[in-house]
Design a protein around this motif. Structure first.
Motif: not given
Length: 251
Positions: A99, A104, A159
């Motif tokens: 990240l 992602t 995410t």
């Protein structure tokens, strides 16, 4: 990590975890160059023996059709540390670093015959599998006699929060069940209703013939469902038995 000898020491984790031969081990030289060219190389150590790694996570950026993501190639834990949460800790540390690179999505493969890996990937991390890869690796020299090295391709949306969940009960139609130690016939079904495919939890106690039968049965059951748009989303449990839960995004 920047010490080349520390990268070399990670070779031994692979031998301890999987019994790899020299030919199969990912070398420390590859870890060294990957660590300074966009890859993520993580080692885990006992506080009492900081020079001896007991865990390893390794991945690198992947590119296809203009899209970049992280592919995790190795996750290895010394047998003495299995069941301690080390594998989850390594994946979470890997997620944090990926990240930070601005990516992602993470992918990796795992053997669908190994139920403990399924529990980690699906139930604890919240990843899903949507692609069945038959004969993905050539792990033996003799093509004709080799045990098929099939894999499931995992997709992890970085995410989303990581919320471990308990294994669900197997409350869906069963397309594959055990008959004793062996797999029963693969049942055909249609429609988007959830499905279950059993996976053995006593793999090490099964003969080579029975393991091969399970390999081919799971290949048929999972491969057929994934080709229809299903995803492997969890590992259901019923006592000592385990079942892949296959769900359709449209339901």
């Amino acid at each position: 990590m920047s010490d080349p000898w520390a990268f070399r020491a990670l070779e031994e984790v692979q031998v301890a975890a999987w019994g790899y031969s020299d030919r199969e081990v990912t070398p420390g030289t590859l870890f060294r160059i990957s660590a300074v060219s966009g890859g993520v190389v993580l080692g885990a150590y006992h506080t009492s023996a900081p020079e001896r790694p007991v865990g390893l996570a390794f991945g690198f950026p992947a590119l296809q059709d203009g899209t970049v993501w992280h592919h995790s190639h190795l996750l290895a834990v010394d047998p003495s540390c299995r069941g301690t949460g080390l594998a989850v800790a390594l994946k979470l540390a890997q997620r944090e670093r990926v990240l930070a690179q601005g990516l992602t999505r993470m992918t990796w493969t795992f053997d669908p015959l190994v139920a403990r890996n399924a529990r980690l990937n699906l139930g604890k991390l919240g990843a899903t599998a949507g692609t069945y890869l038959a004969n993905w690796y050539a792990l033996e020299a003799d093509r004709a006699a080799a045990f098929p090295a099939d894999r499931l391709l995992v997709e992890w949306d970085l995410t989303q929060p990581v919320i471990p969940r308990p294994a669900p009960a197997p409350d869906a139609e069963r397309v594959l069940e055990a008959l004793g130690d062996s797999p029963g016939p693969v049942l055909q079904c249609s429609g988007p209703a959830a499905r279950l495919a059993e996976v053995p939890t006593n793999l090490d106690n099964l003969s080579a013939t029975v393991r091969r039968a399970w390999r081919l049965a799971l290949r048929e059951a999972l491969g057929d469902a994934l080709a229809q748009g299903f995803q492997v989303t969890d590992l259901a449990r019923e006592g000592t038995r385990a079942f892949y839960l296959l769900t359709h995004p449209g339901t």
